[in-house]
Design a protein around this motif. Structure first.
Motif, PDB file in Angstrom:
ATOM      1  N   ALA A   1      -2.743   2.566  -4.335  1.00 21.21           N
ATOM      2  CA  ALA A   1      -1.684   3.850  -4.360  1.00 21.21           C
ATOM      3  C   ALA A   1      -2.830   5.145  -4.013  1.00 21.21           C
ATOM      4  O   ALA A   1      -3.943   5.140  -4.718  1.00 21.21           O
ATOM      5  CB  ALA A   1      -1.214   4.037  -5.535  1.00 21.21           C
ATOM      6  N   LEU A   2      -2.272   5.992  -3.264  1.00 22.92           N
ATOM      7  CA  LEU A   2      -2.951   7.143  -2.815  1.00 22.92           C
ATOM      8  C   LEU A   2      -2.187   8.449  -3.221  1.00 22.92           C
ATOM      9  O   LEU A   2      -0.966   8.433  -3.347  1.00 22.92           O
ATOM     10  CB  LEU A   2      -3.093   7.265  -1.268  1.00 22.92           C
ATOM     11  CG  LEU A   2      -4.275   6.438  -0.788  1.00 22.92           C
ATOM     12  CD1 LEU A   2      -3.842   5.213  -0.667  1.00 22.92           C
ATOM     13  CD2 LEU A   2      -4.896   7.077   0.428  1.00 22.92           C
ATOM     14  N   PHE A   3      -2.853   9.338  -4.035  1.00 25.50           N
ATOM     15  CA  PHE A   3      -2.457  10.598  -4.342  1.00 25.50           C
ATOM     16  C   PHE A   3      -3.239  11.885  -3.921  1.00 25.50           C
ATOM     17  O   PHE A   3      -4.404  11.752  -3.440  1.00 25.50           O
ATOM     18  CB  PHE A   3      -2.386  10.726  -6.125  1.00 25.50           C
ATOM     19  CG  PHE A   3      -1.851   9.594  -6.568  1.00 25.50           C
ATOM     20  CD1 PHE A   3      -0.284   9.533  -6.776  1.00 25.50           C
ATOM     21  CD2 PHE A   3      -2.365   8.304  -6.883  1.00 25.50           C
ATOM     22  CE1 PHE A   3       0.240   8.257  -7.312  1.00 25.50           C
ATOM     23  CE2 PHE A   3      -1.693   7.205  -7.456  1.00 25.50           C
ATOM     24  CZ  PHE A   3      -0.222   7.171  -7.375  1.00 25.50           C
ATOM     25  N   ASN A   4      -2.825  13.020  -4.307  1.00 25.27           N
ATOM     26  CA  ASN A   4      -3.492  14.213  -4.055  1.00 25.27           C
ATOM     27  C   ASN A   4      -4.198  14.699  -5.487  1.00 25.27           C
ATOM     28  O   ASN A   4      -3.438  14.735  -6.375  1.00 25.27           O
ATOM     29  CB  ASN A   4      -2.616  15.286  -3.564  1.00 25.27           C
ATOM     30  CG  ASN A   4      -3.103  16.672  -2.718  1.00 25.27           C
ATOM     31  OD1 ASN A   4      -3.858  17.484  -3.627  1.00 25.27           O
ATOM     32  ND2 ASN A   4      -3.218  16.829  -1.644  1.00 25.27           N
ATOM     33  N   ASP A   5      -5.469  15.303  -5.029  1.00 23.92           N
ATOM     34  CA  ASP A   5      -6.198  15.758  -6.264  1.00 23.92           C
ATOM     35  C   ASP A   5      -5.666  16.984  -6.898  1.00 23.92           C
ATOM     36  O   ASP A   5      -6.301  17.547  -8.013  1.00 23.92           O
ATOM     37  CB  ASP A   5      -7.463  15.618  -6.170  1.00 23.92           C
ATOM     38  CG  ASP A   5      -8.172  16.350  -5.360  1.00 23.92           C
ATOM     39  OD1 ASP A   5      -7.579  17.405  -4.917  1.00 23.92           O
ATOM     40  OD2 ASP A   5      -9.697  16.429  -5.122  1.00 23.92           O
ATOM     41  N   ALA A   6      -4.894  17.816  -6.049  1.00 19.25           N
ATOM     42  CA  ALA A   6      -4.478  19.145  -6.683  1.00 19.25           C
ATOM     43  C   ALA A   6      -5.458  20.177  -6.961  1.00 19.25           C
ATOM     44  O   ALA A   6      -5.527  20.910  -8.009  1.00 19.25           O
ATOM     45  CB  ALA A   6      -3.389  19.026  -7.698  1.00 19.25           C
ATOM     46  N   GLY A   7      -6.557  20.063  -6.075  1.00 21.94           N
ATOM     47  CA  GLY A   7      -7.591  21.164  -6.591  1.00 21.94           C
ATOM     48  C   GLY A   7      -8.942  20.356  -7.201  1.00 21.94           C
ATOM     49  O   GLY A   7      -9.716  21.089  -7.526  1.00 21.94           O
ATOM     50  N   GLY A   8      -8.633  19.096  -7.733  1.00 20.28           N
ATOM     51  CA  GLY A   8      -9.813  18.269  -8.076  1.00 20.28           C
ATOM     52  C   GLY A   8      -9.782  17.743  -9.509  1.00 20.28           C
ATOM     53  O   GLY A   8     -10.465  16.796  -9.451  1.00 20.28           O
TER      54      GLY A   8
ATOM     55  N   VAL B   1       0.934  -1.235  -0.052  1.00 24.68           N
ATOM     56  CA  VAL B   1       0.024   0.121  -0.015  1.00 24.68           C
ATOM     57  C   VAL B   1       0.846   1.288   0.143  1.00 24.68           C
ATOM     58  O   VAL B   1       1.632   1.351   1.009  1.00 24.68           O
ATOM     59  CB  VAL B   1      -0.925  -0.098   1.172  1.00 24.68           C
ATOM     60  CG1 VAL B   1      -1.687   1.282   1.097  1.00 24.68           C
ATOM     61  CG2 VAL B   1      -1.712  -1.257   1.178  1.00 24.68           C
ATOM     62  N   VAL B   2       0.735   2.054  -1.049  1.00 23.01           N
ATOM     63  CA  VAL B   2       1.665   3.077  -1.209  1.00 23.01           C
ATOM     64  C   VAL B   2       0.718   4.478  -1.173  1.00 23.01           C
ATOM     65  O   VAL B   2      -0.018   4.850  -1.838  1.00 23.01           O
ATOM     66  CB  VAL B   2       2.583   3.205  -2.591  1.00 23.01           C
ATOM     67  CG1 VAL B   2       3.404   4.411  -2.851  1.00 23.01           C
ATOM     68  CG2 VAL B   2       3.212   1.856  -2.756  1.00 23.01           C
ATOM     69  N   VAL B   3       1.292   5.228  -0.118  1.00 15.39           N
ATOM     70  CA  VAL B   3       0.504   6.485   0.176  1.00 15.39           C
ATOM     71  C   VAL B   3       1.677   7.670  -0.372  1.00 15.39           C
ATOM     72  O   VAL B   3       2.617   7.574   0.099  1.00 15.39           O
ATOM     73  CB  VAL B   3       0.191   6.542   1.665  1.00 15.39           C
ATOM     74  CG1 VAL B   3      -0.248   8.114   1.834  1.00 15.39           C
ATOM     75  CG2 VAL B   3      -0.868   5.751   1.743  1.00 15.39           C
ATOM     76  N   THR B   4       1.413   8.159  -1.254  1.00 14.51           N
ATOM     77  CA  THR B   4       2.083   9.583  -1.977  1.00 14.51           C
ATOM     78  C   THR B   4       1.666  10.738  -1.225  1.00 14.51           C
ATOM     79  O   THR B   4       0.525  11.031  -1.218  1.00 14.51           O
ATOM     80  CB  THR B   4       2.467   9.416  -3.263  1.00 14.51           C
ATOM     81  OG1 THR B   4       1.473  10.207  -3.748  1.00 14.51           O
ATOM     82  CG2 THR B   4       2.225   8.031  -3.908  1.00 14.51           C
ATOM     83  N   GLY B   5       2.364  11.903  -1.458  1.00 14.30           N
ATOM     84  CA  GLY B   5       2.270  13.258  -1.520  1.00 14.30           C
ATOM     85  C   GLY B   5       1.893  13.776  -2.776  1.00 14.30           C
ATOM     86  O   GLY B   5       1.752  15.046  -3.059  1.00 14.30           O
ATOM     87  N   SER B   6       2.422  13.081  -3.743  1.00 17.14           N
ATOM     88  CA  SER B   6       2.228  13.483  -5.156  1.00 17.14           C
ATOM     89  C   SER B   6       0.945  13.739  -5.763  1.00 17.14           C
ATOM     90  O   SER B   6      -0.241  13.415  -5.332  1.00 17.14           O
ATOM     91  CB  SER B   6       2.903  12.671  -6.125  1.00 17.14           C
ATOM     92  OG  SER B   6       4.227  12.683  -5.779  1.00 17.14           O
ATOM     93  N   HIS B   7       0.864  14.413  -6.773  1.00 20.16           N
ATOM     94  CA  HIS B   7      -0.475  14.906  -7.452  1.00 20.16           C
ATOM     95  C   HIS B   7      -0.968  13.701  -8.176  1.00 20.16           C
ATOM     96  O   HIS B   7      -0.224  12.711  -8.557  1.00 20.16           O
ATOM     97  CB  HIS B   7      -0.478  16.045  -8.262  1.00 20.16           C
ATOM     98  CG  HIS B   7       0.216  16.033  -9.330  1.00 20.16           C
ATOM     99  ND1 HIS B   7       0.265  15.354 -10.507  1.00 20.16           N
ATOM    100  CD2 HIS B   7       1.835  16.497  -9.617  1.00 20.16           C
ATOM    101  CE1 HIS B   7       1.121  15.633 -11.520  1.00 20.16           C
ATOM    102  NE2 HIS B   7       1.990  16.269 -11.023  1.00 20.16           N
ATOM    103  N   GLY B   8      -2.134  13.444  -8.332  1.00 19.05           N
ATOM    104  CA  GLY B   8      -2.559  12.275  -9.157  1.00 19.05           C
ATOM    105  C   GLY B   8      -2.667  12.534 -10.580  1.00 19.05           C
ATOM    106  O   GLY B   8      -3.698  11.754 -11.261  1.00 19.05           O
ATOM    107  N   ALA B   9      -2.216  13.152 -11.209  1.00 13.66           N
ATOM    108  CA  ALA B   9      -2.168  13.363 -12.831  1.00 13.66           C
ATOM    109  C   ALA B   9      -0.993  12.733 -13.434  1.00 13.66           C
ATOM    110  O   ALA B   9       0.031  12.900 -12.681  1.00 13.66           O
ATOM    111  CB  ALA B   9      -2.256  14.810 -13.143  1.00 13.66           C
ATOM    112  N   ILE B  10      -1.034  12.215 -14.451  1.00 16.48           N
ATOM    113  CA  ILE B  10       0.154  11.651 -15.140  1.00 16.48           C
ATOM    114  C   ILE B  10       0.760  12.694 -15.776  1.00 16.48           C
ATOM    115  O   ILE B  10       0.333  13.478 -16.531  1.00 16.48           O
ATOM    116  CB  ILE B  10      -0.313  10.718 -16.484  1.00 16.48           C
ATOM    117  CG1 ILE B  10      -1.192   9.526 -15.543  1.00 16.48           C
ATOM    118  CG2 ILE B  10       0.619  10.130 -17.068  1.00 16.48           C
ATOM    119  CD1 ILE B  10      -2.160   8.704 -16.576  1.00 16.48           C
TER     120      ILE B  10
END
Length: 263
Positions: free
Chosen positions: A188-195, A163-172
């Motif tokens: 894997a978890l990411f941040n939506d960077a505003g949606g 299970v990988v939790v990141t602080g990165s945004h979720g866009a490629i």
């Protein structure tokens, strides 16, 4: 004036020495430190929705202390992870004092600001080295490994099945699905960077990897522990939904449940 260097990720700044950089990365402190260490003259980042504790633009003030001009593009004007789109359609939302001295202002286009930043005084101040964090947490009661990484760039093949939790945004970044994650994680978890930063989710679904984003307003982008401890799920792919991910569920609750699933 020369064109700015375009870099979809601030981790890829070859040839930046003395140039103005437009990067698709968020404007957090670690991203700012990488820009500074590249030797660039000035940088434009993505504001990533600004988010919790203004983490998406935290690097601008940090760079001011180092004497480097920096600005950020409004997340509603251009997608994160796409420097060309930022230059073509981005609108500046934030500038630091060094950038303001060149005439750069919120409300102007990214292209206009980038040209003004070519006149910025090259940074000459000292800046402390900032290191991204990685925590590898041992499983409890035979569960899965939990990995907290402030940047997805720190993920490696050894993280397969974890299970990988990141602080990165979720866009490629760069539009390449292969950049979605460097290991076949279980979740894997990411941040939506505003949606809107959710394109990793379908790409990972196609690889059989469950994935979710947390709302930028709920967790500090660039901070994996905040993703885990503070994050609230904002989007998920089908595999994650089948595991119990729902919009509004806390990341901690979902991750803790996932750690014992399928083991």
């Amino acid at each position: 004036m020369p064109d700015p260097l375009l870099a979809d990720s601030v981790t890829r700044l070859d040839g930046a020495q003395g140039r103005t950089v437009v990067t698709g990365s968020h404007g957090g402190v670690y991203a700012a430190s990488l820009a500074y260490r590249s030797g660039c003259r000035a940088a434009v980042f993505h504001d990533a929705g600004v988010g919790l504790d203004s983490a998406g633009i935290g690097g601008l003030a940090w760079l001011d202390r180092a004497g480097m001009a920096a600005a950020a593009v409004n997340h509603r004007s251009a997608p994160i992870g796409d420097a060309a789109a930022m230059l073509a359609q981005g609108v500046i939302s934030h500038v630091n004092a060094a950038a303001r001295a060149t005439g750069a202002r919120p409300g102007m286009t990214c292209a206009e600001a980038a040209q003004l930043l070519e006149a910025a005084v090259p940074p000459s101040g000292e800046a402390p080295e900032i290191r991204e964090g990685r925590e590898d947490l041992q499983p409890l009661h035979g569960g899965r490994h939990l990995v907290l990484v402030d940047s997805a760039s720190l993920v490696g093949p050894e993280d397969a099945g974890k299970v990988v939790v990141t602080g990165s945004h979720g866009a490629i970044f760069g539009g390449n699905p292969a950049n979605a994650l460097k290991a076949d994680a279980y979740l894997a978890l990411f941040n939506d960077a505003g949606g809107a930063a959710t394109s990793r989710l379908p790409a990972l679904q196609a690889r059989g990897i469950a994935a979710v984003t947390v709302a930028a307003k709920s967790a500090r982008i660039g901070d994996a522990r905040s993703t885990y401890e503070d994050g609230v799920i904002s989007a998920c792919n089908g595999l994650a939904a089948a595991m119990g991910a729902t919009i509004g569920r806390s990341a901690r609750d979902f991750v803790n449940a996932a750690l014992t699933q399928g083991t």
